[in-house]
Enzyme design. Structure first.
Site, mmCIF file in Angstrom:
data_model
loop_
_atom_site.group_PDB
_atom_site.id
_atom_site.type_symbol
_atom_site.label_atom_id
_atom_site.label_comp_id
_atom_site.label_asym_id
_atom_site.label_seq_id
_atom_site.Cartn_x
_atom_site.Cartn_y
_atom_site.Cartn_z
ATOM 1 N N LEU A 1 -5.352 3.435 -1.162
ATOM 2 C CA LEU A 1 -6.671 3.268 -0.950
ATOM 3 C C LEU A 1 -7.369 4.225 -1.807
ATOM 4 O O LEU A 1 -6.886 5.388 -2.215
ATOM 5 C CB LEU A 1 -6.780 3.646 0.484
ATOM 6 C CG LEU A 1 -5.894 2.801 1.568
ATOM 7 C CD1 LEU A 1 -6.116 3.195 3.004
ATOM 8 C CD2 LEU A 1 -6.287 1.321 1.653
ATOM 9 N N CYS B 1 7.954 3.967 -0.298
ATOM 10 C CA CYS B 1 6.981 2.668 -0.284
ATOM 11 C C CYS B 1 6.667 2.031 -1.799
ATOM 12 O O CYS B 1 6.852 1.075 -1.916
ATOM 13 C CB CYS B 1 5.806 2.831 0.719
ATOM 14 S SG CYS B 1 6.092 2.864 2.322
ATOM 15 N N LEU C 1 0.780 -1.203 0.068
ATOM 16 C CA LEU C 1 0.015 -0.127 -0.023
ATOM 17 C C LEU C 1 0.941 1.340 -0.011
ATOM 18 O O LEU C 1 1.673 1.462 0.727
ATOM 19 C CB LEU C 1 -0.932 0.072 1.144
ATOM 20 C CG LEU C 1 -1.820 -1.234 1.285
ATOM 21 C CD1 LEU C 1 -2.778 -1.231 2.615
ATOM 22 C CD2 LEU C 1 -2.832 -1.198 0.050
ATOM 23 N N LEU D 1 -1.215 8.677 4.962
ATOM 24 C CA LEU D 1 -1.688 8.504 6.355
ATOM 25 C C LEU D 1 -0.680 7.916 7.103
ATOM 26 O O LEU D 1 0.380 7.059 6.616
ATOM 27 C CB LEU D 1 -3.090 7.501 6.325
ATOM 28 C CG LEU D 1 -4.098 8.235 5.437
ATOM 29 C CD1 LEU D 1 -5.309 7.321 5.479
ATOM 30 C CD2 LEU D 1 -4.744 9.549 6.121
ATOM 31 N N ASP E 1 6.520 8.261 4.707
ATOM 32 C CA ASP E 1 6.938 8.362 3.455
ATOM 33 C C ASP E 1 6.695 10.048 2.681
ATOM 34 O O ASP E 1 6.555 10.071 1.715
ATOM 35 C CB ASP E 1 5.474 7.747 2.439
ATOM 36 C CG ASP E 1 5.980 6.736 1.365
ATOM 37 O OD1 ASP E 1 7.220 6.448 1.524
ATOM 38 O OD2 ASP E 1 5.167 6.376 0.833
ATOM 39 N N GLY F 1 3.785 0.114 4.892
ATOM 40 C CA GLY F 1 5.228 0.514 5.201
ATOM 41 C C GLY F 1 5.418 1.229 6.589
ATOM 42 O O GLY F 1 4.510 1.983 6.936
#
Length: 167
Positions: free
Chosen positions: A104, A90, A58, A118, A82, A78
């Site tokens: 997502l 990631c 993800l 997030l 990020d 991860g």
């Protein structure tokens, strides 16, 4: 972790991979009883733990959208932040390892006032919520802090009153 205990999450199994060195030492020093959690701790990487064909990494930078969760897949969240210095890490990791990747479907469901990156906790909570309700919009609205939602006349449509907590 409390979300994992909260039930009908029959196919969710939490793995901490690459659980060695400083990460393991920190857990042992600061998190009393962590070994009793219903979590699988693995010293090796996710890429060594699971079949490549099962893995979906993800990442907010992925061009692929995750529409549904599949029991046969392993969803990697991860553990590295990020943004800023590590922006895109990631996604790049997934590409380099040759595993599937997806983001997502945040933009399809809600409007945020910033990038849709997030915390690991939020992503895990969203996955747990979605696995119970099968409704991405509700999952995002319950988990994403209200400060991240774009201020607009339609905010009530985006975020029902509930358990979203500002953090």
């Amino acid at each position: 972790y409390a979300n994992l205990q909260d039930a009908v999450l029959q196919f969710i199994h939490l793995y901490f991979t690459s659980f060695t060195g400083q990460c393991k030492a920190t857990a042992e020093q600061y998190i009393q009883g962590y070994k009793n959690w219903d979590v699988h701790y693995q010293p090796h990487s996710y890429i060594d733990e699971f079949e490549k064909s099962q893995i979906v990494f993800l990442s907010a930078e992925s061009p692929n959208i995750l529409n549904d969760l599949e029991e046969s897949k392993v969803y990697v969240i991860g553990g590295l932040v990020d943004h800023n210095y590590h922006k895109g890490y990631c996604y790049q990791e997934a590409v380099e390892k040759g595993v599937d990747h997806a983001q997502l479907p945040i933009a399809d469901c809600v409007k945020l006032n910033s990038r849709s990156v997030l915390t690991v906790n939020h992503v895990f909570e969203i996955l747990c919520s979605y696995s119970k309700q099968r409704d991405w919009k509700k999952a995002f609205s319950e988990v994403i802090p209200s400060r991240k939602f774009l201020a607009s006349d339609n905010l009530e449509d985006q975020q029902p009153t509930g358990s979203a907590v500002d953090s």
